[in-house]
Design a protein around this motif. Structure first.
Motif, short mmCIF file in Angstrom:
data_model
loop_
_atom_site.label_atom_id
_atom_site.label_comp_id
_atom_site.label_asym_id
_atom_site.label_seq_id
_atom_site.Cartn_x
_atom_site.Cartn_y
_atom_site.Cartn_z
N ARG A 122 0.88 -1.17 0.09
CA ARG A 122 -0.04 0.03 0.03
C ARG A 122 0.82 1.39 -0.22
N LYS A 123 0.33 2.35 0.00
CA LYS A 123 0.85 3.81 -0.21
C LYS A 123 0.69 4.65 1.12
N VAL A 150 -7.24 15.22 -3.93
CA VAL A 150 -6.46 14.27 -4.41
C VAL A 150 -6.87 12.70 -4.26
N THR A 151 -7.02 12.02 -5.26
CA THR A 151 -7.47 11.02 -5.38
C THR A 151 -6.55 9.74 -5.65
N ILE A 152 -5.71 9.06 -4.61
CA ILE A 152 -4.80 7.90 -4.79
C ILE A 152 -5.07 6.67 -4.49
N GLY A 170 -10.84 11.18 4.56
CA GLY A 170 -11.58 11.01 3.36
C GLY A 170 -10.65 10.81 2.23
N ARG A 171 -9.27 10.89 2.25
CA ARG A 171 -8.33 10.44 1.29
C ARG A 171 -8.24 8.97 1.22
N VAL A 172 -8.56 8.40 2.24
CA VAL A 172 -8.72 6.75 2.24
C VAL A 172 -9.82 6.15 1.70
N GLY A 173 -9.53 5.22 0.79
CA GLY A 173 -10.52 3.99 0.43
C GLY A 173 -11.62 4.93 -0.28
N ARG A 174 -10.86 5.62 -1.64
CA ARG A 174 -12.17 6.26 -2.37
C ARG A 174 -12.29 5.67 -3.50
N LYS A 175 -11.72 4.49 -3.79
CA LYS A 175 -11.80 3.80 -5.27
C LYS A 175 -12.34 2.50 -4.91
N LYS A 176 -13.26 2.24 -5.88
CA LYS A 176 -14.12 0.72 -5.59
C LYS A 176 -13.09 -0.39 -5.30
N GLU A 177 -11.90 -0.36 -6.01
CA GLU A 177 -11.20 -1.40 -6.09
C GLU A 177 -10.39 -1.36 -4.71
N ASP A 178 -10.50 -0.53 -3.79
CA ASP A 178 -9.89 -0.28 -2.55
C ASP A 178 -10.60 0.35 -1.68
N THR A 179 -11.34 -0.29 -0.83
CA THR A 179 -12.25 0.34 0.08
C THR A 179 -11.78 0.23 1.50
#
Ligand SMILES: [Zn+2]
Ligand SMILES: [Zn+2]
Ligand SMILES: [Zn+2]
Lengths: 440, 233
Positions: A315-316, A372-374, A399-408
């Motif tokens: 992870r980042k 920023v969405t990473i 709110g920066r965390v878990g923004r994408k479908k593939e990473d919740t």
């Protein structure tokens, strides 16, 4: 110089005579151009400054008199008692049509659908709307159908945001969604100066030169620094709008002044678009870490563990710090890390490197708290008890965390030396949003 | 208090000066810390702070040695005083003051300018200001040299110079002129005979302006000429 050129230059724009490359005598003859004195006592017409302390005076060699000038907006060109502002009527670039301009095939959740219908209604009624959308609710997409509707009506649209970073993020997304539409992006230092396009994406700062230009003004992150305290930017927003226009505000953490304003309609989207709750931050006490970091270069053990754990899982990790000295020390101590802050010249490139995985760990001040969405990030706040991290900032950071479908999934840790009220309020805020979203 | 330069609010320490001069305008401590006052050891002629890279001997810097050998200015003796180094902050400061036109920024230096004036130039008869071209005057709305002179002593200020704006020549010729001709003309020839004069400007960089004006005043019979520039580049 033709009349056409002048009207094009001053199309919904207000400029000082010094900024106009044409013969002022000729302009004065044109009926459509409005001329106003720039200062009225201690009131600056351009930036709204009315603080006596932010005006200067001297004997002016232009008007041979004692002349006042506004210090607040002097970097845009000096505006004195003897300066005049010129503005012209705003014209629209698109003809009304039934044609569809929108190129977007994403699916909307029920909440997103409701909100996007509200946006269209608001544009029809020329009223005001607050969209309170939790971080990661996909609020940009929510406005797409509304923008399409406005374009079909031939309206002038502006998306304004307090941050240059957000202008950079929004521009390609909007160009992709509206491939046929010319889009102008404005930010400090941009070359794309004041073109008359159907869509303008601008920092709130750059709005100061617009005058009754837009039919639809959408203001992103109304709570964000610096809009929430700079009243000259609020003034700019109101000046940039036509008298009869639509005003839509977006926020994940709206300030009470707007939230409780009866004249503004509201729609709340408590769920993220992938249907998962906001991650609840974990609180970790780490004692007087600051002294030990700055005097002995000791990175807190728990922070080290957090970073190593995150990297090991592929992870980042992002570490938010309260100030530049702390960030600089961390950058030296943590291998394959880089530190970004607002005046950093390579800030955009470093964030890209981190996204691409060329960097293991990113250290940042609050500049990356929004927009920023990473994917696959974990977030730590070092010194969450510092006064710079208020409720809004902490909610945004989580709110920066878990923004994408593939990473919740993804972790959020607030490292502190004593829980502040703001820390507790941010936790409460996140719990409330998750409750509204149907999570217990 | 609002800082003159960055407009941020700051707390001013309460001292005797602030009690006796309420409403005095100044810089916040952060802006202040960016200024570099020139230390005591300087070039005897131009007031530049001693620094090995500009000095072959302890007393006179290499620029000033070059001026001594200039055929047109052999008779001109310069004695300049500056207060601050022209560092990056000073450059931004001067840009905002002169080019953006924030006139009141000069008040940040009122105390220092007055102090220097009282200690060094009490005996001068006239303060000579440097003229701007008509075009520059309109652009800026004020004359930077007059703004400084006004802080020193407006009653002693004398405007006896004019910028020569006669003929428009090609760019190449203009360049030649810079080396040979003096762009300033004296308008009140007799006023400076046997007088002690002080020439005032904002920045001393190459020294050209100061030499050109000194020469005119010398030829007009001034008995003693000194120069002051707030910043030494
Ligand atoms: Zn202003
Ligand atoms: Zn004036
Ligand atoms: Zn020297």
């Amino acid at each position: 110089m033709t009349e056409h050129e002048i009207l094009a230059l001053l199309n919904g724009i207000r400029l000082l005579a010094d900024e106009i490359p044409f013969d002022i005598q000729e302009i004065n003859k044109l009926g459509l151009i409005k001329k106003e004195l720039g200062l009225n006592n201690y009131n600056c017409l351009r930036c709204g400054n009315n603080d006596k302390n932010k005006f200067g005076k001297h004997f002016c060699l232009r008007c041979n008199n004692i002349c006042y000038y506004c210090k607040n907006c002097i970097m845009m060109g000096k505006l004195s008692s003897c300066s005049e502002l010129y503005s012209g009527p705003s014209t629209n670039t698109l003809e009304p049509t039934n044609k569809n301009y929108l190129n977007y095939d994403g699916e909307f959740t029920d909440e997103q659908k409701t909100a996007s219908t509200k946006v269209i209604e608001t544009i029809k009624q020329k009223s005001q709307l607050l969209i309170w959308a939790v971080c990661g609710a996909g609020k940009t997409e929510i406005i797409f159908p509304g923008l399409n509707f406005a374009l079909q009506k031939g309206l002038n649209i502006c998306l304004a945001t307090p941050r240059t970073d957000v202008v950079h993020e929004l521009t390609p997304r909007l160009k992709k969604a509206f491939p046929e539409i010319e889009i102008t992006s404005l930010f400090g230092g941009s070359e794309n100066k004041y073109k008359n396009s159907p869509i303008t994406i601008s920092t709130t700062h750059q709005l100061l030169r617009f005058y009754k230009k837009f039919d639809v003004l959408i203001l992103d992150e109304i709570d964000a620094f610096p809009y929430n305290y700079d009243k000259s930017l609020q003034y700019a927003v109101n000046n940039a709008r036509k008298d009869d226009s639509t005003f839509i505000m977006l926020s994940a953490t709206p300030p009470n002044s707007i939230n409780y304003n009866q004249q503004i309609n509201k729609v709340i989207i408590p769920k993220r678009y992938h249907g998962n709750p906001l991650p609840l931050p974990k609180l970790e006490w780490i004692g007087d870490w600051e002294k030990s970091l700055l005097t002995k270069n000791n990175v807190p053990k728990k922070l080290q563990d957090f970073i190593e754990h995150s990297i090991r899982e592929g992870r980042k990790p992002i570490v938010f710090v309260p100030n530049i000295p702390i960030g600089s020390v961390l950058q030296d101590k943590i291998s394959e890390s880089k530190f970004v802050y607002s005046s950093h010249e390579n800030r955009k490139r470093i964030v890209e490197e981190f996204k691409e995985g060329k960097l293991k760990c990113l250290i940042t001040t609050t500049i990356l708290e929004r927009g920023v969405t990473i994917p696959f990030v974990d977030v730590a706040v070092l010194g969450a008890d510092d006064e710079i991290f208020n409720e809004t900032a902490l909610v945004q950071i989580a709110g920066r965390v878990g923004r994408k479908k593939e990473d919740t999934s993804g972790r959020v840790i607030f490292f502190h030396n004593g829980k502040t009220n703001e820390i507790l309020k941010s936790i409460k805020h996140i719990k409330k949003i998750n409750r509204l979203g149907g999570f217990e | 208090m609002i800082c003159l330069y960055c407009l941020k609010n700051y707390n001013m320490e309460v001292t005797w000066t602030t009690i006796f001069k309420p409403g005095r305008k100044g810089l916040c401590s952060e802006c202040c810390s960016n200024l570099e006052p020139i230390r005591e050891e300087t070039c005897e002629k131009c007031g530049r702070e001693y620094d090995e890279q500009w000095f072959d001997n302890k007393h006179i810097c290499t620029d000033c040695v070059a001026w001594e050998n200039h055929p047109n200015y052999k008779e001109v003796k310069i004695k300049n005083t500056s207060i601050y180094k022209y560092n990056n902050f000073a450059k931004e400061f001067v840009a905002k003051w002169k080019y953006r036109g924030d006139y009141e920024l000069i008040y940040a230096f009122s105390d220092e300018i007055k102090k220097t004036y009282k200690s060094k130039y009490k005996k001068v008869d006239y303060i000579i200001t440097i003229p701007l071209s008509t075009e520059r005057s309109y652009e800026r709305g004020f004359n930077q040299s007059e703004a400084i002179a006004k802080i020193m002593d407006q009653k002693k200020t004398l405007k006896v110079l004019k910028k020569n704006e006669t003929n428009k020549q090609s760019k190449k010729k203009k360049l030649e002129r810079i080396h040979s001709e003096n762009p300033f003309i004296m308008t009140g020839v007799k006023s400076t005979i046997d007088k002690k004069v002080l020439i005032v400007d904002d920045i001393y960089t190459t020294g050209t302006t100061m030499y050109q004006i000194s020469k005119i005043l010398y030829e007009a019979g001034a008995s003693e000429i000194s120069t002051f520039a707030l910043f030494r580049g």
